[in-house]
Design a protein around this motif. Sequence first.
Motif, PDB file in Angstrom:
ATOM      1  N   ARG B 259       0.849  -1.198   0.000  1.00 47.05           N
ATOM      2  CA  ARG B 259       0.000   0.000   0.000  1.00 47.05           C
ATOM      3  C   ARG B 259       0.884   1.249   0.000  1.00 47.05           C
ATOM      4  O   ARG B 259       1.743   1.415   0.852  1.00 47.05           O
ATOM      5  N   LEU B 260       0.658   2.136  -0.986  1.00 44.18           N
ATOM      6  CA  LEU B 260       1.486   3.329  -1.151  1.00 44.18           C
ATOM      7  C   LEU B 260       0.664   4.582  -0.877  1.00 44.18           C
ATOM      8  O   LEU B 260      -0.566   4.522  -0.779  1.00 44.18           O
ATOM      9  N   SER B 261       1.371   5.716  -0.815  1.00 47.08           N
ATOM     10  CA  SER B 261       0.687   6.972  -0.467  1.00 47.08           C
ATOM     11  C   SER B 261      -0.371   7.344  -1.492  1.00 47.08           C
ATOM     12  O   SER B 261      -1.314   8.059  -1.175  1.00 47.08           O
ATOM     13  N   PHE B 262      -0.235   6.859  -2.747  1.00 42.91           N
ATOM     14  CA  PHE B 262      -1.255   7.221  -3.737  1.00 42.91           C
ATOM     15  C   PHE B 262      -2.345   6.166  -3.866  1.00 42.91           C
ATOM     16  O   PHE B 262      -3.208   6.288  -4.731  1.00 42.91           O
ATOM     17  N   ASN B 263      -2.321   5.130  -3.022  1.00 42.74           N
ATOM     18  CA  ASN B 263      -3.397   4.137  -3.028  1.00 42.74           C
ATOM     19  C   ASN B 263      -4.416   4.478  -1.952  1.00 42.74           C
ATOM     20  O   ASN B 263      -4.619   3.733  -0.993  1.00 42.74           O
ATOM     21  N   LYS B 264      -5.007   5.660  -2.119  1.00 44.38           N
ATOM     22  CA  LYS B 264      -5.951   6.183  -1.130  1.00 44.38           C
ATOM     23  C   LYS B 264      -7.127   6.813  -1.853  1.00 44.38           C
ATOM     24  O   LYS B 264      -7.130   6.921  -3.079  1.00 44.38           O
ATOM     25  N   SER B 265      -8.078   7.307  -1.079  1.00 40.49           N
ATOM     26  CA  SER B 265      -9.201   8.026  -1.682  1.00 40.49           C
ATOM     27  C   SER B 265      -8.712   9.317  -2.314  1.00 40.49           C
ATOM     28  O   SER B 265      -7.813   9.972  -1.807  1.00 40.49           O
ATOM     29  N   SER B 441      -6.215   9.948 -19.001  1.00 39.59           N
ATOM     30  CA  SER B 441      -7.073   8.832 -18.608  1.00 39.59           C
ATOM     31  C   SER B 441      -7.812   9.117 -17.304  1.00 39.59           C
ATOM     32  O   SER B 441      -8.098  10.272 -16.997  1.00 39.59           O
ATOM     33  N   MET B 442      -8.157   8.092 -16.547  1.00 39.86           N
ATOM     34  CA  MET B 442      -8.942   8.283 -15.324  1.00 39.86           C
ATOM     35  C   MET B 442      -8.333   7.498 -14.164  1.00 39.86           C
ATOM     36  O   MET B 442      -7.612   6.526 -14.351  1.00 39.86           O
ATOM     37  N   ILE B 443      -8.623   7.962 -12.961  1.00 36.71           N
ATOM     38  CA  ILE B 443      -8.211   7.259 -11.748  1.00 36.71           C
ATOM     39  C   ILE B 443      -9.456   7.010 -10.907  1.00 36.71           C
ATOM     40  O   ILE B 443     -10.537   7.499 -11.229  1.00 36.71           O
ATOM     41  N   SER B 444      -9.294   6.237  -9.846  1.00 34.52           N
ATOM     42  CA  SER B 444     -10.411   6.037  -8.919  1.00 34.52           C
ATOM     43  C   SER B 444      -9.838   5.805  -7.528  1.00 34.52           C
ATOM     44  O   SER B 444      -8.621   5.708  -7.354  1.00 34.52           O
ATOM     45  N   ASP B 445     -10.726   5.724  -6.543  1.00 32.56           N
ATOM     46  CA  ASP B 445     -10.277   5.538  -5.160  1.00 32.56           C
ATOM     47  C   ASP B 445      -9.376   4.311  -5.045  1.00 32.56           C
ATOM     48  O   ASP B 445      -9.726   3.226  -5.514  1.00 32.56           O
ATOM     49  N   GLY B 446      -8.235   4.466  -4.423  1.00 30.45           N
ATOM     50  CA  GLY B 446      -7.311   3.352  -4.220  1.00 30.45           C
ATOM     51  C   GLY B 446      -6.366   3.150  -5.386  1.00 30.45           C
ATOM     52  O   GLY B 446      -5.340   2.488  -5.255  1.00 30.45           O
ATOM     53  N   MET B 447      -6.741   3.710  -6.544  1.00 31.28           N
ATOM     54  CA  MET B 447      -5.930   3.551  -7.760  1.00 31.28           C
ATOM     55  C   MET B 447      -5.571   4.946  -8.255  1.00 31.28           C
ATOM     56  O   MET B 447      -6.074   5.407  -9.261  1.00 31.28           O
ATOM     57  N   GLY B 448      -4.687   5.619  -7.504  1.00 32.65           N
ATOM     58  CA  GLY B 448      -4.449   7.043  -7.705  1.00 32.65           C
ATOM     59  C   GLY B 448      -3.425   7.392  -8.755  1.00 32.65           C
ATOM     60  O   GLY B 448      -2.987   8.548  -8.812  1.00 32.65           O
ATOM     61  N   LEU B 449      -3.012   6.440  -9.586  1.00 31.33           N
ATOM     62  CA  LEU B 449      -2.053   6.757 -10.653  1.00 31.33           C
ATOM     63  C   LEU B 449      -2.360   5.903 -11.871  1.00 31.33           C
ATOM     64  O   LEU B 449      -2.529   4.682 -11.763  1.00 31.33           O
ATOM     65  N   ASN B 450      -2.443   6.555 -13.015  1.00 34.58           N
ATOM     66  CA  ASN B 450      -2.627   5.866 -14.293  1.00 34.58           C
ATOM     67  C   ASN B 450      -1.570   6.387 -15.257  1.00 34.58           C
ATOM     68  O   ASN B 450      -1.418   7.600 -15.417  1.00 34.58           O
ATOM     69  N   PRO B 468      -3.935  15.821  -7.205  1.00 33.97           N
ATOM     70  CA  PRO B 468      -2.854  16.592  -6.578  1.00 33.97           C
ATOM     71  C   PRO B 468      -2.718  16.359  -5.077  1.00 33.97           C
ATOM     72  O   PRO B 468      -1.663  16.631  -4.513  1.00 33.97           O
ATOM     73  N   GLU B 469      -3.767  15.837  -4.431  1.00 32.01           N
ATOM     74  CA  GLU B 469      -3.648  15.537  -3.003  1.00 32.01           C
ATOM     75  C   GLU B 469      -2.896  14.214  -2.800  1.00 32.01           C
ATOM     76  O   GLU B 469      -2.436  13.930  -1.704  1.00 32.01           O
ATOM     77  N   LEU B 470      -2.811  13.395  -3.848  1.00 33.33           N
ATOM     78  CA  LEU B 470      -2.126  12.101  -3.731  1.00 33.33           C
ATOM     79  C   LEU B 470      -0.692  12.187  -4.251  1.00 33.33           C
ATOM     80  O   LEU B 470       0.233  11.707  -3.606  1.00 33.33           O
ATOM     81  N   ILE B 471      -0.497  12.774  -5.434  1.00 33.46           N
ATOM     82  CA  ILE B 471       0.848  12.910  -6.014  1.00 33.46           C
ATOM     83  C   ILE B 471       1.022  14.359  -6.461  1.00 33.46           C
ATOM     84  O   ILE B 471       0.769  14.700  -7.615  1.00 33.46           O
ATOM     85  N   PRO B 472       1.438  15.242  -5.545  1.00 29.80           N
ATOM     86  CA  PRO B 472       1.558  16.660  -5.942  1.00 29.80           C
ATOM     87  C   PRO B 472       2.648  16.872  -6.995  1.00 29.80           C
ATOM     88  O   PRO B 472       2.555  17.795  -7.793  1.00 29.80           O
ATOM     89  N   ASP B 473       3.680  16.016  -6.993  1.00 30.10           N
ATOM     90  CA  ASP B 473       4.828  16.218  -7.888  1.00 30.10           C
ATOM     91  C   ASP B 473       4.807  15.207  -9.035  1.00 30.10           C
ATOM     92  O   ASP B 473       5.812  14.564  -9.339  1.00 30.10           O
ATOM     93  N   LEU B 474       3.656  15.104  -9.686  1.00 33.36           N
ATOM     94  CA  LEU B 474       3.489  14.118 -10.758  1.00 33.36           C
ATOM     95  C   LEU B 474       4.499  14.324 -11.881  1.00 33.36           C
ATOM     96  O   LEU B 474       4.967  13.359 -12.496  1.00 33.36           O
TER      97      LEU B 474
END
Lengths: 491, 491
Positions: B259-265, B441-450, B468-474
Amino acid sequence: MSIFPADSSGRTERARAAQEVHMRQLSGVDASFLHMEDSRMTGHVGGLIILDPSTAERPVDLETMKEYVAARIPALPPLRWRLAEVPLGIDLPYWYDDHDVDLDFHVRSLALPAPGNQQQLIEQVSRIHARPLDRAHPLWELYVIEGLEGGKVAIYTKLHHAAIDGKAGRMILSTLLSPDPSCPAPQPPAEMPASETRPSEMEMLTRGWMGLLGHPGKSVELMLKGAAEWQKSMQHFGYAALGEARTKMLDNPPVPAPRLSFNKSMTARRNWAYGTVPLSDVKKIKESLGCTINDVVMAICAGALRQWLLDHDELPEAPLRAMVPVSIRTAEQADTAGNQVSAMIAELPTHLTDPLARVEAVHASMSRAKEDFAALPAALLQEFAQFAAPAAAELVARTAASLRLADTVALPFNLVISNVPGPREPLYYAGALMEANYPVSMISDGMGLNITVQSYRDNMDFGLISCPELIPDLERIIDYIVAEAAALAAV
Amino acid sequence: MSIFPADSSGRTERARAAQEVHMRQLSGVDASFLHMEDSRMTGHVGGLIILDPSTAERPVDLETMKEYVAARIPALPPLRWRLAEVPLGIDLPYWYDDHDVDLDFHVRSLALPAPGNQQQLIEQVSRIHARPLDRAHPLWELYVIEGLEGGKVAIYTKLHHAAIDGKAGRMILSTLLSPDPSCPAPQPPAEMPASETRPSEMEMLTRGWMGLLGHPGKSVELMLKGAAEWQKSMQHFGYAALGEARTKMLDNPPVPAPRLSFNKSMTARRNWAYGTVPLSDVKKIKESLGCTINDVVMAICAGALRQWLLDHDELPEAPLRAMVPVSIRTAEQADTAGNQVSAMIAELPTHLTDPLARVEAVHASMSRAKEDFAALPAALLQEFAQFAAPAAAELVARTAASLRLADTVALPFNLVISNVPGPREPLYYAGALMEANYPVSMISDGMGLNITVQSYRDNMDFGLISCPELIPDLERIIDYIVAEAAALAAV
């Protein structure tokens, strides 16, 4: 981009202490602007300022605007308020003060493609204004719009009516604008309150239950659905003046307004149009006919709407009826927040063919409407509340809706006309001269047209808002307004 | 701006007849992209095309783009489909074909303020992409974005996944783009179907009840709430391949992903980043190491994510797990619509320090994942569905969510990586050379990176999307992707 430098030492304790002091619950009226929002209706108001950047030392762009707003936001609490909703909706929401306002989110920029004409500006503003504000942030947005013809820059601001009453609206404008073109940034207060931590869901739920214990009947009313129930709770929470007006309306059923093509349900889209009338023309008419500036504004609108209704073959025999928001703030209430506004309903003599006769008829109609407010100090009727105006519009519209539902009373008015006196002296935004300040107001189901007017320097700036499914040719009405003013001044 | 000239003679009768023929009900999978939408989640996909307008005879602006789209929309039914939802939600919604598509609504323009750099383009696209489509219109928008550095023009398109499956997506691109720079408009079909009238609420309700009579258990399932029930109805309506995959997952519980920081709501906001890797570099690596292009793409992503995770001090000991959408369309299904996609889950060797070892590990992991799909023709695994990719991502994510809910199984993957082979020959949009085609593309809860990759001419165009709340420095991840590709090619 955070507003205040992080203060790691003891911040949690300070924040916790501050929370006790600064957290504030929305009034029922303020919260109504949140509750009214759905997929078609939004609870915010806006404004479009046209700037001449040639008077500014630095370019008016995204970066300078962020710096400019950052320097002023310590003096503007409503721009820092974040919403904390009570879980399960068992009590009215709270504001908490958040100093970590993300200006990269709130302050935005875009440009118009060449040539950057009025039609392109209107399309952008209409599109941005139609979108709701994001409740996860303080409820405002500011857009720097570059690429206007002649090197001008526009600033569109969007503010939620739940946070911005008339007083707050004027304070924000007077803090962001300056009569001094060199515009030094205001000094932040010596003692800044610490940022408040966002309360947890559990804290909010506890607050909600505590509130319930204090007001056992409150949550039941809040949870009741439907316009009639909404109106009951609105009365319950105060807004005494409108309550009185409503009682008066029930005692003396209002004359129904003729139903027009724009008195229907709206979609989620908006269209907006703007234009300017010289204040000197309006004053000339006022002086030669012995009426008020507001009478002239109403008569100009009546003439323009008459022509538009003729174009569309739907001019009714009866005059249109306009809702005119008025401030009911007394001197003792000068320092209180909250929406101290009510409304008059006046006839718009669209049935009269002679422009001068229309001015006289408006004057008589407005005098009658003011007599209905005789219990209030007459001087106050002249003080129109700038940002609070749509509040009254919306609340009266909702009242109308609930009355229709409950008593099948017909539509009490066709549109809103709001006239807001503004400053005569030139104002500057980050050193750039403000050339005009056009209102971008709100509409609702059944009330598909709002005309708001603001005076500034030697002009009256008109902003018209509607829905493109109701009035696709909104710009034609503003053209007729400008033509009617010129025709009246030439008489 | 209407697409077809009005035909007043007998249109109602023709429309009524056409309605019987052309009105089509959404599949359960298609409708799921509507049902998934809420205040934070949207069901659309997008793309950003960079054009060089110097090869076009006319400027690429709002007016020419409206003409260009108007000439092609007769050949693009999904761009004319309007949604008719069944009242009370008792049955799946329908599409009806509306020829009065309002191109003034769908085709829009804006410009970047000077200097028009990549960061400004990213901010605009992120903001537009975060907003839901308006269901009162066919579910697409096209933005002409002017003011890019170097005189370039960008076209951002947004299409709803409920209307656009892989086949429709490719058809739209091939109709809007042309290998011929002089790009004559396609001839409209000789026999255009008449526009369909929007069915009334009562008609839709009748259709709904009729549907219920045919499938008595259907509405009950549709009205059940919660992910587990949603998944049951998804199986009920087909999507056999994913159903099989799910059965396999239940029989052989998947290895949980760290579980990573971007695997969140996520929030309602999006951020997007893009970049380009030379196809020649990827091919060089592929040939020297004897693997596939897709293996190289996955290994590049693994190296970039490893560096990003090191920066954030959250590199897990176990490898990350990536969901890779694959098409399962057979030759017999070539002409059918609907989402014929499934997904493999492969290890991303972020735990390995040696770049070459990462390529080998990806190759082995992908081979194992493909063996799980041995029942399917191996050749099909290479045919990645372009627009359908996020469908699989979303459906697998939802399945994962439902499995978590039902069985408290851990997260089966950390992110989606989708690689879509595209055309090698240059393509033109209204005569302007398409320089690049970046997926949004699209993301969803728990799947914060595509991470979606499209090849075009001699490049691989990467588009990364997150919140941006999950990966501010994309943008840092895309920088690492470009650097990793260059480093691997230099080995």
